[in-house]
Design a protein around this motif. Sequence first.
Motif: not given
Ligand SMILES: C[S@@+](CC[C@H](N)C(=O)[O-])C[C@H]1O[C@@H](n2cnc3c(N)ncnc32)[C@H](O)[C@@H]1O
Length: 298
Positions: A147-154, A168-172, A193-198, A212-216
Amino acid sequence: MKLLSWHDVGTHPAWRSGDVADLRPAAVHREGHPRGAVSLPVAAEARPDGSDLAAVFAAALPAALLPPRHLPLLLVGDEPGLVAAAVRWLRDRGRGWIDGAVLQAQDAPAGDWVTGEGDRVLWRPNAFLAAHADLLPGPDAGPAIDFGCGGGREAVWLAGRGYEVTAVDHLPDALALCERLACGRGVAVRTLCRDLTAAGAAPAGPWALALALRFLHRPLLAALPELLAPGGVAVVRTFRFAPDVALLPKRRYCLEAGELLEFFPASRFDILAHVEDRDPDGRPAAGVVARLRVNRDS
Ligand SMILES: C[S@@+](CC[C@H](N)C(=O)[O-])C[C@H]1O[C@@H](n2cnc3c(N)ncnc32)[C@H](O)[C@@H]1O
């Protein structure tokens, strides 16, 4: 800016840790490069007199492809102006420990110039996740989600270990980077591509492993018992608020002291690991590895 020579490079911490990026074209890299250097070619149109270096560097050197910011990094190339511009560009983006070098084959100490492609990368998966890899269910246990994968390293790291992964991330743009990383490692990751707050946006699973890493997003953590398979494992690691620490996200995006375990009650989860400590870059964080109990009655 002073660029380094072979003489300086041998003692540079990035040389010793192998965190060296070769900015020259990939074909030139294959013909010969400094030992341990990873090819991150900067597009040919990027020359020091070029008009849009920033866009070219942003495409060639995204943070997801580089070592964590607190680690040293060395850029090498064959054009001093271009190497210096790339170093400056990354310094301006908060990377402190970075240097550049122009290194020629003919000056290289024996054994320090090698040919071929190599299969190393400069990025690392989240340190908390990697440190607890032995607590994760195996890839045969079922699919994993980030969840909130960012650039996808994990996600890519898991895929490389045999997991079937959905990222999953909301940023293409983040998902495009994830696909680029996966392609570079020759693995498959399904991106969503999803807004996980919906409401209802989190894919239903059931997931054998959820990150869920650095995504709260607190409602997502509260929903983990419904998203995980029985015996499924959640790995959550994110920032923890501390009043005296700069460079933290806004307070609502940080955990409070002791808060993380509230999402993992003992009635539902076995806590395999829990820490409140600091990330390798010094920022306060909390992390948990928790396994959903198998309900014997159902
Ligand atoms: C700080 S980054 C962390 C990325 C990765 N998990 C890591 O640890 O490197 C937070 C990620 O959460 C995504 N994000 C933030 N709000 C979101 C939302 N509402 N729905 C989906 N993704 C979201 C951001 O686009 C970003 O890629």
